[in-house]
Design an enzyme around this catalytic site. Structure first.
Site, mmCIF file in Angstrom:
data_model
loop_
_atom_site.group_PDB
_atom_site.id
_atom_site.type_symbol
_atom_site.label_atom_id
_atom_site.label_comp_id
_atom_site.label_asym_id
_atom_site.label_seq_id
_atom_site.Cartn_x
_atom_site.Cartn_y
_atom_site.Cartn_z
ATOM 1 N N GLN A 290 -4.274 -1.265 9.610
ATOM 2 C CA GLN A 290 -4.218 -2.614 9.023
ATOM 3 C C GLN A 290 -4.832 -3.625 10.000
ATOM 4 O OE1 GLN A 290 -3.152 -3.350 5.826
ATOM 5 N NE2 GLN A 290 -3.938 -5.387 6.247
ATOM 6 N N LYS B 59 0.843 -1.209 0.000
ATOM 7 C CA LYS B 59 0.000 0.000 0.000
ATOM 8 C C LYS B 59 0.874 1.254 0.000
ATOM 9 C CE LYS B 59 -3.857 -2.403 2.111
ATOM 10 N NZ LYS B 59 -4.483 -2.903 3.330
ATOM 11 N N ASP C 126 -10.633 3.505 4.324
ATOM 12 C CA ASP C 126 -10.956 2.087 4.238
ATOM 13 C C ASP C 126 -12.476 1.877 4.292
ATOM 14 O OD1 ASP C 126 -9.476 -0.123 3.729
ATOM 15 O OD2 ASP C 126 -9.031 -0.623 5.819
#
Ligand code: NAP
Length: 290
Positions: A103, A59, A126
């Site tokens: 994460q 990412k 996200d």
């Protein structure tokens, strides 16, 4: 439609790596055309989970390729809830940060939902917080979870018709299945969506009626040729780590013989998740500026 490859069985190969690269290159051009503003994605990694380290690493790399800045915060596996929440709160309050990605999974004992819900909708690139989900349900502006959004981008890129199509989503998690159902069924996309899960009776006949199947169960090779109507589009989200390596929810070899379009695994929906994260971060910058 641009470059299109086919499988040996004649299905369109929905190449997530190629589309990711196209979207990231386009984003880099857009950012440059706006005078290269500093648009920063912050990644938060807690603990030593190896796959998580790899995901965060790619990412960060793709952020730079997209013309974005990357800030990384790493905490040890023994970090307390208060420490993790403190690190996220700092990023929330930092005006130089536009998108925050925590994460998952967090190490055992940490409350991921409490951490995520600290992130305001504008920085929630996200799309996983309760407020972002609420916005998606209500059709309000906000960030959409990257994996189901990546599936939508693949359908667009390969011109798979969705209006009036019958779609089956296998899996009902808040990370993938539920938002996927909302995206496929919402106005403008207009599919008629069936949500399948582990209690679904006769998954084969439920799937065989579908023009689009999105498999997000995490069950290796759950979807075989007998599940698939000839010509259907089949998108594989599942990831199972088996002795034979990483396997998707779709039995690629048999399904590509009957499907009209199929994602490879790996190289299908996974890379698209990253491309959508970059697009969401760019959108976050403009939301925060507005
Ligand atoms: P999850 O929370 O474990 O949800 C799995 C869902 O699949 C559940 O709703 C479950 O039903 C359903 N399911 C399990 N076995 C089934 C079966 N035999 N038949 C029908 N439905 C079944 O997982 P998730 O977070 O949604 O992730 C799903 C998969 O996608 C995982 O393999 C994950 O690693 C992968 N993933 C990939 C990406 C990517 O970028 N490609 C991103 C995120 C996740 P119940 O609700 O009844 O238990």
């Amino acid at each position: 439609m641009g470059t299109v490859e086919h499988t040996a069985g004649g299905a369109i190969l929905m190449d997530g790596k190629m589309v990711r690269d196209e979207l990231i290159a386009q984003l880099a051009v857009t950012v440059e055309s706006e005078g290269s503003p500093e648009i920063t994605l912050a990644t938060v990694l807690v603990g030593d989970d190896k796959p998580s380290k790899v995901y965060v690493g790619s990412k960060r790399k793709k952020a730079v390729e997209a013309g974005l800045q990357s800030r990384h915060v790493e905490l040890g596996a023994d970090a307390t809830q208060a420490e993790v929440e403190g690190a996220v709160a700092e990023l929330v309050n930092d005006p130089a940060i536009h998108g925050i990605l925590v994460q998952l999974p967090l190490p055992d004992g940490l409350d991921a939902e409490a951490v995520l819900n600290l992130i305001p909708p504008e920085k929630d690139v996200d799309g996983l917080t309760e407020r972002s989900m609420g916005r998606l349900v209500r059709g309000k502006a906000g960030h959409v979870p990257c994996t189901p959004l990546g599936v939508m981008r693949l359908l667009e890129r390969y011109e798979i018709p969705t209006s009036g199509a019958k779609a089956v989503v296998i899996g009902r998690s808040t990370l993938v299945g539920l938002p996927q159902v909302l995206l496929l069924g919402r106005k403008g996309c207009d599919a008629t969506v069936t949500l399948a899960h582990s209690r679904t009776a006769d998954l084969v006949s439920v799937c065989r009626d579908a023009d689009i199947i999105v498999a997000a169960a995490g069950m290796a090779r759950l979807v075989t040729a007998e599940h698939v109507k000839p010509g259907a589009a089949v998108l594989d989200v599942g990831i199972s780590r088996t002795e034979a390596g990483i396997v998707g929810d779709v039995d690629f070899d048999s399904v590509q013989e009957v499907a009209g379009a199929i994602t490879p695994m790996p190289g299908g929906t996974g890379p698209m998740t990253i491309a959508c994260l970059m697009q969401n971060t760019y959108a976050a910058y403009h939301m925060l500026k507005a």
